[in-house]
Write a protein that holds these residues in place. Structure first.
Motif, short mmCIF file in Angstrom:
data_model
loop_
_atom_site.label_atom_id
_atom_site.label_comp_id
_atom_site.label_asym_id
_atom_site.label_seq_id
_atom_site.Cartn_x
_atom_site.Cartn_y
_atom_site.Cartn_z
N LYS A 79 0.92 -1.27 -0.04
CA LYS A 79 -0.10 -0.03 -0.11
C LYS A 79 0.76 1.18 -0.09
N ASP A 80 0.48 2.15 -0.62
CA ASP A 80 1.16 3.30 -0.90
C ASP A 80 0.71 4.40 0.30
N THR A 81 1.50 4.84 1.19
CA THR A 81 1.10 5.60 2.19
C THR A 81 1.01 7.16 1.87
N GLU A 142 1.24 0.12 -6.03
CA GLU A 142 0.58 -0.44 -5.19
C GLU A 142 0.22 -2.05 -5.72
#
Length: 184
Positions: A79-81, A142
């Motif tokens: 997951k891209d934060t 992602e």
């Protein structure tokens, strides 16, 4: 007198021919039961698939599944934060994906499928609707694993010699790039 008879005959001929055309009736009338039966079969199929998928999700305590508004479930592998943009209509995206049965048996590998290029909601590409909808939930970089019921996957047709009809699937998708269009 002959004129009167001819005029009377002409009058009756014209009066009789003024009647409008009658609609033709069908030889056979359909009651619509086929459509109703088909809808009932599809509802039962969806309920059965949903129960199977929910059992799998309940048994998998290592992942946090999210139910989408489009009728499938997913979790993030990567997951891209950072708050990066998600693909919008018309954006060019590149991605890879695989297809597995719910038990994990590989049907199509990323190598078989290759790098895909897709113009969001504008290309008539042979992508299942689940992947088209799922890509719009992702950010660049992602990796997401989706669980699609059969109607969001390959449905009635399946994949020749690889996947039967009406079988739900798992698919892991990695969104490589998003190239936004000037309008977005």
């Amino acid at each position: 007198m002959l004129r009167k008879i001819a005029a009377l005959f002409t009058f009756f001929a014209i009066a009789a021919s003024c009647k409008g055309p009658e609609a033709r009736r069908p030889v056979q009338q359909s009651t619509g039961t086929f459509i109703q039966e088909s809808a009932e079969r599809n509802k039962a199929l969806y309920t059965d698939e949903k129960e199977k998928i929910e059992k799998i999700i309940k048994a998998d305590t290592t992942q946090d599944y999210i139910a989408s508004e489009s009728g499938f479930w997913y979790y993030y592998n990567i997951k891209d934060t950072v708050s990066a943009p998600k693909p919008k209509i018309g954006d060019d995206v590149t991605f890879t994906y695989n297809v597995k049965e719910l038990n994990g048996t590989l049907i199509l590998s990323e190598e078989e499928v290759g790098l895909q290029r897709y113009k969001v909601d504008q290309t008539n590409q042979e992508l299942i609707s689940g992947i088209r909808d799922g890509i719009k939930l992702m950010q660049e970089g992602e990796t997401v694993t989706f669980i699609f019921p059969s109607y969001k996957a390959y449905g009635y047709y399946g994949i020749e010699n690889k996947l039967g009809t009406n079988i739900p699937i798992k698919s892991t998708v990695t969104l490589k790039t998003i190239k936004q269009t000037p309008e977005n």
